[in-house]
Design an enzyme around this catalytic site. Structure first.
Site, PDB file in Angstrom:
ATOM      1  N   ALA A   1      -4.033  -8.059  -2.460  1.00 25.36           N
ATOM      2  CA  ALA A   1      -4.184  -8.726  -1.487  1.00 25.36           C
ATOM      3  C   ALA A   1      -2.628  -9.579  -1.419  1.00 25.36           C
ATOM      4  O   ALA A   1      -2.791 -10.715  -1.652  1.00 25.36           O
ATOM      5  CB  ALA A   1      -5.675  -9.294  -0.549  1.00 25.36           C
ATOM      6  N   GLY A   2      -2.288  -9.689  -0.515  1.00 25.12           N
ATOM      7  CA  GLY A   2      -1.015 -10.925  -0.069  1.00 25.12           C
ATOM      8  C   GLY A   2      -0.227 -10.357  -1.389  1.00 25.12           C
ATOM      9  O   GLY A   2      -0.129  -9.747  -1.802  1.00 25.12           O
TER      10      GLY A   2
ATOM     11  N   GLU B   1      -4.176  -2.328  -6.501  1.00 26.28           N
ATOM     12  CA  GLU B   1      -2.953  -3.124  -5.668  1.00 26.28           C
ATOM     13  C   GLU B   1      -4.125  -4.779  -5.050  1.00 26.28           C
ATOM     14  O   GLU B   1      -5.153  -4.547  -5.012  1.00 26.28           O
ATOM     15  CB  GLU B   1      -2.766  -2.024  -4.075  1.00 26.28           C
ATOM     16  CG  GLU B   1      -2.233  -3.197  -3.038  1.00 26.28           C
ATOM     17  CD  GLU B   1      -2.123  -2.504  -1.391  1.00 26.28           C
ATOM     18  OE1 GLU B   1      -2.643  -1.476  -1.955  1.00 26.28           O
ATOM     19  OE2 GLU B   1      -1.916  -3.389  -0.959  1.00 26.28           O
TER      20      GLU B   1
ATOM     21  N   THR C   1       0.815  -1.023   0.240  1.00 32.94           N
ATOM     22  CA  THR C   1      -0.340   0.100   0.138  1.00 32.94           C
ATOM     23  C   THR C   1       0.389   1.456  -0.157  1.00 32.94           C
ATOM     24  O   THR C   1       0.345   2.270  -0.661  1.00 32.94           O
ATOM     25  CB  THR C   1      -1.268   0.356   0.728  1.00 32.94           C
ATOM     26  OG1 THR C   1      -2.214  -1.334   1.134  1.00 32.94           O
ATOM     27  CG2 THR C   1      -1.624   1.320   1.091  1.00 32.94           C
TER      28      THR C   1
ATOM     29  N   ASP D   1      -6.428   0.027   3.161  1.00 33.01           N
ATOM     30  CA  ASP D   1      -5.822   0.507   2.311  1.00 33.01           C
ATOM     31  C   ASP D   1      -6.572   1.447   1.304  1.00 33.01           C
ATOM     32  O   ASP D   1      -6.255   1.938   0.702  1.00 33.01           O
ATOM     33  CB  ASP D   1      -5.913  -0.993   1.796  1.00 33.01           C
ATOM     34  CG  ASP D   1      -4.506  -1.807   2.879  1.00 33.01           C
ATOM     35  OD1 ASP D   1      -3.680  -0.833   3.427  1.00 33.01           O
ATOM     36  OD2 ASP D   1      -4.135  -2.443   2.777  1.00 33.01           O
TER      37      ASP D   1
ATOM     38  N   LYS E   1      -8.528  -1.665  -5.390  1.00 30.08           N
ATOM     39  CA  LYS E   1      -8.506  -2.349  -4.367  1.00 30.08           C
ATOM     40  C   LYS E   1      -9.788  -3.012  -4.414  1.00 30.08           C
ATOM     41  O   LYS E   1     -10.261  -2.442  -3.784  1.00 30.08           O
ATOM     42  CB  LYS E   1      -7.712  -1.826  -3.127  1.00 30.08           C
ATOM     43  CG  LYS E   1      -7.426  -3.230  -2.081  1.00 30.08           C
ATOM     44  CD  LYS E   1      -6.474  -2.968  -2.264  1.00 30.08           C
ATOM     45  CE  LYS E   1      -5.872  -4.534  -0.606  1.00 30.08           C
ATOM     46  NZ  LYS E   1      -4.797  -4.664   0.276  1.00 30.08           N
TER      47      LYS E   1
END
Lengths: 32, 205
Positions: free
Chosen positions: B120-121, B118, B22, B57, B43
């Site tokens: 996740a993980g 972006e 982030t 985020d 996101k």
């Protein structure tokens, strides 16, 4: 590309963020 | 992205969770906008949050993008459990609505010079049945930026992610190394970037 560490205050400062991301932006904007 | 002037369409992934995706995404957005580039953020799924607030985020990305785009498009899906999107969605009894995500990314990308998405993980984190973040990047024709913690072990982690992205047909545009704390606490940080740059191309063969 190395992106410098920013503390919590700097992370909310657009100028500090822009400076931190400048090298990465230059790489990505360069012609392939 | 194929040539000067073409819009940037980027998937920001990490070698792990908590490596600074982030922050790097926000820094990139701010740098692009400082150069006059119309950069927008997304996101697609954020887990571990209840409701929308300034600390998510999605909200941070939206601010870094100068508030461009509708907040519901910037972060179309949220889940309370701090788990991989597929697991959080199953526990919530609310499967990911891919059509909604597709529509959101299309609205954000329309006319934008740069779109920063972006994950996740990491790259292989499952978002839905038979769909991981790499699959989303393929689906939306995104190039990849890999974010990695600038510490011992990063060479292996970063190269694994780069090679898997390329195996999936994705183009990796950059690896962004990010220190997780102030100062040079990890001695490998002095050489990681140079060693990684030297390893990247030869490791493709």
């Amino acid at each position: 590309v190395t992106v410098p560490y920013l503390d919590g205050v700097a992370q909310e400062d657009p100028a500090a963020l822009a400076a931190a991301g400048d090298a990465l932006a230059r790489v990505l904007l360069a012609p392939p | 992205v194929s040539g000067p002037g073409a819009p940037l369409r980027l998937a920001i992934t990490g070698t792990d969770t908590g490596v600074g995706k982030t922050l790097v995404s926000c820094a990139l957005l701010a740098a692009l906008r400082a150069r006059g580039v119309d950069a927008r953020a997304m996101k697609p799924v954020e887990t571990g949050i209840t409701g929308r607030h300034a600390g998510t985020d999605g909200a941070r990305l939206h601010r870094a993008a100068g508030g461009a785009g509708d907040a519901d498009d910037v972060c179309p899906a949220t889940y309370a459990d701090p788990l991989a999107p597929l697991v959080a969605a199953e526990r919530a009894g609310r499967p990911l609505d891919l059509a909604r995500l597709d529509a959101a990314v299309a609205r954000l990308a329309a006319g934008a010079e740069a779109l920063v998405v972006e994950g996740a993980g990491g790259l292989l984190v499952p978002f839905a049945d038979a769909l991981d973040f790499a699959g989303l990047a393929v689906r939306w024709a995104l190039d990849v930026v890999v974010v990695a913690a600038d510490r011992l072990g990063v060479l292996n982690h970063a190269l694994l992610t780069v090679r898997e992205a390329e195996r999936r047909g994705l183009r990796v545009r950059a690896v962004a190394l990010h220190p997780l704390q102030a100062g040079a606490a990890d001695p490998s940080a002095a050489s990681n970037a140079a060693v990684l740059a030297g390893c990247w191309a030869p490791c493709r063969s």
